[in-house]
Scaffold this motif. Structure first.
Motif, PDB file in Angstrom:
ATOM      1  N   ILE A   1       0.785  -1.338  -0.547  1.00 51.13           N
ATOM      2  CA  ILE A   1      -0.277  -0.229   0.531  1.00 51.13           C
ATOM      3  C   ILE A   1       1.012   1.610  -0.022  1.00 51.13           C
ATOM      4  N   TRP A   2       2.284   1.580   0.862  1.00 52.91           N
ATOM      5  CA  TRP A   2       2.571   2.038   0.763  1.00 52.91           C
ATOM      6  C   TRP A   2       3.497   2.489  -1.080  1.00 52.91           C
ATOM      7  N   THR A   3       3.400   1.020  -1.862  1.00 57.95           N
ATOM      8  CA  THR A   3       4.217   1.956  -3.138  1.00 57.95           C
ATOM      9  C   THR A   3       3.589   2.614  -3.866  1.00 57.95           C
ATOM     10  N   THR A   4       1.866   2.108  -3.263  1.00 57.34           N
ATOM     11  CA  THR A   4       0.924   3.046  -4.384  1.00 57.34           C
ATOM     12  C   THR A   4       0.944   4.883  -3.713  1.00 57.34           C
ATOM     13  N   PHE A   5       0.922   5.333  -3.089  1.00 55.49           N
ATOM     14  CA  PHE A   5       1.396   6.459  -2.395  1.00 55.49           C
ATOM     15  C   PHE A   5       3.130   7.396  -2.792  1.00 55.49           C
ATOM     16  N   VAL A   6       3.651   6.266  -3.988  1.00 60.51           N
ATOM     17  CA  VAL A   6       5.025   6.753  -5.097  1.00 60.51           C
ATOM     18  C   VAL A   6       3.993   7.405  -5.914  1.00 60.51           C
ATOM     19  N   VAL A   7       2.957   7.147  -6.595  1.00 59.70           N
ATOM     20  CA  VAL A   7       2.555   7.531  -7.619  1.00 59.70           C
ATOM     21  C   VAL A   7       1.839   8.526  -7.276  1.00 59.70           C
ATOM     22  N   PHE A   8       1.319   8.819  -6.251  1.00 61.17           N
ATOM     23  CA  PHE A   8       0.319   9.743  -5.847  1.00 61.17           C
ATOM     24  C   PHE A   8       0.915  10.950  -5.031  1.00 61.17           C
ATOM     25  N   GLY A   9       2.723  10.212  -4.528  1.00 59.27           N
ATOM     26  CA  GLY A   9       3.452  11.629  -4.038  1.00 59.27           C
ATOM     27  C   GLY A   9       3.424  12.006  -5.712  1.00 59.27           C
ATOM     28  N   LEU A  10       4.069  11.463  -6.830  1.00 58.35           N
ATOM     29  CA  LEU A  10       4.685  12.343  -7.907  1.00 58.35           C
ATOM     30  C   LEU A  10       3.546  12.806  -8.411  1.00 58.35           C
ATOM     31  N   ILE A  11       2.570  12.682  -7.969  1.00 57.30           N
ATOM     32  CA  ILE A  11       1.353  13.544  -8.738  1.00 57.30           C
ATOM     33  C   ILE A  11       1.115  14.673  -7.442  1.00 57.30           C
ATOM     34  N   VAL A  12       1.023  14.832  -6.737  1.00 58.57           N
ATOM     35  CA  VAL A  12       1.078  15.551  -5.289  1.00 58.57           C
ATOM     36  C   VAL A  12       1.938  16.731  -5.981  1.00 58.57           C
ATOM     37  N   SER A  13       3.520  16.291  -5.393  1.00 54.10           N
ATOM     38  CA  SER A  13       5.048  17.107  -6.317  1.00 54.10           C
ATOM     39  C   SER A  13       4.847  17.889  -8.045  1.00 54.10           C
ATOM     40  N   THR A  14       4.371  17.291  -8.827  1.00 48.71           N
ATOM     41  CA  THR A  14       3.941  18.145  -9.924  1.00 48.71           C
ATOM     42  C   THR A  14       3.183  19.264  -9.735  1.00 48.71           C
ATOM     43  N   GLY A  15       2.246  18.415  -8.740  1.00 44.45           N
ATOM     44  CA  GLY A  15       1.075  20.353  -8.695  1.00 44.45           C
ATOM     45  C   GLY A  15       2.188  20.930  -7.869  1.00 44.45           C
ATOM     46  N   GLN A  16       3.124  20.530  -6.974  1.00 41.96           N
ATOM     47  CA  GLN A  16       3.202  21.894  -6.242  1.00 41.96           C
ATOM     48  C   GLN A  16       4.286  22.289  -6.960  1.00 41.96           C
ATOM     49  N   THR A  17       4.288  21.683  -8.000  1.00 35.90           N
ATOM     50  CA  THR A  17       5.312  22.478  -8.905  1.00 35.90           C
ATOM     51  C   THR A  17       5.243  22.857 -10.243  1.00 35.90           C
ATOM     52  N   PHE A  18       4.623  22.867 -10.604  1.00 34.46           N
ATOM     53  CA  PHE A  18       3.795  22.716 -12.413  1.00 34.46           C
ATOM     54  C   PHE A  18       2.586  24.047 -11.731  1.00 34.46           C
TER      55      PHE A  18
ATOM     56  N   SER B   1       7.050  24.690 -23.717  1.00 35.27           N
ATOM     57  CA  SER B   1       6.874  23.501 -22.887  1.00 35.27           C
ATOM     58  C   SER B   1       5.181  23.036 -23.368  1.00 35.27           C
ATOM     59  N   ARG B   2       5.681  21.579 -23.183  1.00 33.72           N
ATOM     60  CA  ARG B   2       4.129  21.097 -23.842  1.00 33.72           C
ATOM     61  C   ARG B   2       3.824  19.963 -22.517  1.00 33.72           C
ATOM     62  N   LEU B   3       4.275  21.142 -21.541  1.00 33.01           N
ATOM     63  CA  LEU B   3       3.046  20.299 -19.941  1.00 33.01           C
ATOM     64  C   LEU B   3       2.218  19.851 -20.288  1.00 33.01           C
ATOM     65  N   ASP B   4       1.090  20.173 -21.455  1.00 35.56           N
ATOM     66  CA  ASP B   4      -0.153  19.133 -21.576  1.00 35.56           C
ATOM     67  C   ASP B   4      -0.365  17.589 -21.549  1.00 35.56           C
ATOM     68  N   GLU B   5       1.132  17.663 -22.451  1.00 32.08           N
ATOM     69  CA  GLU B   5       1.297  16.325 -22.901  1.00 32.08           C
ATOM     70  C   GLU B   5       1.813  15.589 -21.325  1.00 32.08           C
ATOM     71  N   TYR B   6       2.627  16.609 -20.544  1.00 28.84           N
ATOM     72  CA  TYR B   6       3.545  15.860 -19.550  1.00 28.84           C
ATOM     73  C   TYR B   6       2.071  15.492 -18.202  1.00 28.84           C
ATOM     74  N   TYR B   7       0.663  16.559 -18.826  1.00 34.08           N
ATOM     75  CA  TYR B   7       0.121  15.715 -17.419  1.00 34.08           C
ATOM     76  C   TYR B   7      -1.331  14.674 -17.867  1.00 34.08           C
ATOM     77  N   LYS B   8      -1.278  14.683 -19.237  1.00 33.21           N
ATOM     78  CA  LYS B   8      -1.534  14.059 -20.149  1.00 33.21           C
ATOM     79  C   LYS B   8      -1.090  12.199 -20.509  1.00 33.21           C
ATOM     80  N   MET B   9       0.711  12.694 -19.565  1.00 26.67           N
ATOM     81  CA  MET B   9       0.693  10.971 -19.198  1.00 26.67           C
ATOM     82  C   MET B   9       0.545  10.244 -17.730  1.00 26.67           C
ATOM     83  N   LEU B  10       0.210  11.372 -16.593  1.00 24.37           N
ATOM     84  CA  LEU B  10      -0.026  11.646 -15.515  1.00 24.37           C
ATOM     85  C   LEU B  10      -0.701  10.955 -15.121  1.00 24.37           C
ATOM     86  N   THR B  11      -1.847  11.476 -15.821  1.00 24.39           N
ATOM     87  CA  THR B  11      -3.560  11.007 -16.470  1.00 24.39           C
ATOM     88  C   THR B  11      -3.640   9.465 -16.771  1.00 24.39           C
ATOM     89  N   ILE B  12      -2.849   9.059 -17.477  1.00 20.49           N
ATOM     90  CA  ILE B  12      -3.127   7.536 -17.990  1.00 20.49           C
ATOM     91  C   ILE B  12      -1.939   7.162 -16.056  1.00 20.49           C
TER      92      ILE B  12
END
Length: 463
Positions: A225-242, A407-418
């Motif tokens: 269950i902790w491993t799922t929070f690596v991807v979740f944390g990736l989304i959080v980090s992306t939001g806090q960054t971009f 930049s193509r941040l939209d494509e990066y967000y699209k990849m993160l959605t998948i």
């Protein structure tokens, strides 16, 4: 029978008003601490949140603006570095960073970023509940695994008398996970001529207590269950960054702080609402499953957040191209900054549901002395995701130019959605292993949360 008259009704109404007032006074005395030291603590908390919103949360906009002029990838790397250090350090941090012919300004900024991270980490640990450190608990895990491997030639215990400090007379130690049955061997007392007493075996690192084996099995059981929070944390980090950088040029400029406040309030509201619903409407027997659903809902919101951010960025880029602002990073884009409000709100809600929800779930799985430890491990995992974001941006560097407009941040967000959607499916699959209810000993070992837990989250401290 007493006749119901007007004076009687007035007396009854007055009596009920007095009861309500007494209840309110009782609530005030329980939830508000009147002490002189509270002023200092309240000031520290306020200062911490002020710096978090006014400085740390908008750090990327500071780095990309003139005269720093970091490109997007460099700025994102520094922001993620700060987030990762603040989540993974206890009271100190060391960063090795070499850059040939680096200007003095960049070196000073790097020092400032590290100091921000260490200060934020120190404040977070200052506000934590006292308990065993994550490092010491991980050392116990290593000790138990090592002891169990050294006794791999032994059979599984068949009598409670074989196990060291077995106060509950267990044979198959809790949690009774078949895959971790071999770890029970770490608590087997060896009959030996060289190591006479169990205490000597323990000092030699070949024997662990039943409690140490239990804690180790519990921690290893939570790894999926902790491993799922690596991807979740990736989304959080992306939001806090971009997310803040997206709003840096939008109209009215400088209103990004309001969106950060919306994000924080959304997290508080989501956490409060879930705690209230779980305590009032979900029976005790279904609490475990309900908390899993809460985390899963936060994961779902992370996917929706990425999808919304993707479509908003597409709209922003269309306006930039139509207005010929692709290479102009100084002019304000004719687009309201509040277009970003939904993704900031979703970012706060997903943290309130999943990030705060995992702590509630883990508190039920571990004995109370380990609560602060497992919370620190969760923080460490989400902090590790900030470093994952650095790697992710690097491997997708073809999507990023010097400025966000190019930049193509939209494509990066699209990849993160998948990626986030795949993580939802993975979480739902592994969550079935936590809701089967096969840990019959759990009620005897883990103290259950009281009905006042949601009240503890909202205590107010004033002078």
């Amino acid at each position: 029978m007493i006749p119901i008259t007007v004076p009687y009704l007035k007396l009854h109404s007055s009596f009920r008003a007095i009861i309500r007032k007494l209840r309110f006074i009782s609530w005030i005395s329980y939830n508000i601490c009147f002490c002189k030291a509270a002023l200092i603590l309240l000031g520290l908390i306020f200062s911490h949140k002020l710096v978090d919103i006014a400085v740390v949360a908008v750090l990327i906009t500071y780095l990309t603006d003139y005269p720093r002029n970091y490109n997007v990838v460099e700025a994102a790397r520094l922001v993620n570095l700060q987030e990762g250090i603040s989540a993974s350090t206890n009271n100190k941090a060391t960063v090795a960073f070499e850059e040939a012919a680096s200007p003095l300004l960049k070196r000073l900024i790097l020092i400032g970023v590290v100091l921000l991270a260490v200060g934020k980490a120190g404040m977070q640990h200052f506000l934590e509940i006292t308990g065993p450190a994550a490092g010491s608990s991980l050392a116990v895990v290593f000790r138990v695994v090592k002891a169990a491997l050294s006794k791999r030639h032994l059979n599984n215990p068949y009598s409670s008398n074989q196990l060291y400090r077995n106060d509950q007379n267990q044979v198959h130690l809790f949690p009774q996970v078949k895959f971790f049955r071999w770890l029970d061997k770490a608590a087997i007392i060896e009959p030996s001529t060289t190591l006479i007493s169990p205490e000597e075996q323990e000092k030699a690192g070949r024997l662990c207590t039943v409690a140490q084996v239990r804690d180790t099995k519990l921690m290893l059981k939570m790894v999926p269950i902790w491993t799922t929070f690596v991807v979740f944390g990736l989304i959080v980090s992306t939001g806090q960054t971009f997310f803040p950088e997206q709003g840096n040029q939008l109209n009215p400029k400088g209103f990004i702080t309001y969106l950060l406040v919306i994000q924080h309030l959304s997290r508080v509201f989501g956490n409060f609402l879930c705690n209230r619903l779980l305590s009032k409407w979900v029976p005790e027997a279904k609490q475990k499953g309900a908390k899993i659903v809460r985390i899963w809902a936060g994961m779902v919101l992370s996917t929706i957040c990425c999808a919304v951010a993707w479509r908003v960025e597409v709209h922003r880029l269309i306006i930039i191209n139509n207005k010929g602002l692709l290479d102009n990073t100084d002019e304000v884009i004719p687009m309201s900054i509040f277009w970003l409000a939904p993704q900031f709100c979703l970012l706060g809600l997903m943290k309130g549901l999943a990030r705060d929800g995992i702590n509630k779930f883990l508190d039920d799985q571990f004995p109370e002395p380990m609560h602060s430890c497992v919370s620190a491990i969760t923080e460490l995992v989400t902090g590790f995701a900030s470093f994952v974001n650095i790697v992710s941006v690097y491997f997708n560097k073809s999507l990023f130019a010097d400025t966000l407009n190019s930049s193509r941040l939209d494509e990066y967000y699209k990849m993160l959605t998948i990626v986030s959607f795949i993580n939802i499916c993975y979480f739902w699959w592994i969550s079935t292993f936590y809701t089967r209810g096969d840990d019959t000993a759990e009620a005897d070992v883990i103290p259950q949360a009281t009905g006042r837990e949601e009240e503890e989250d909202f205590k107010v401290i004033v002078v």
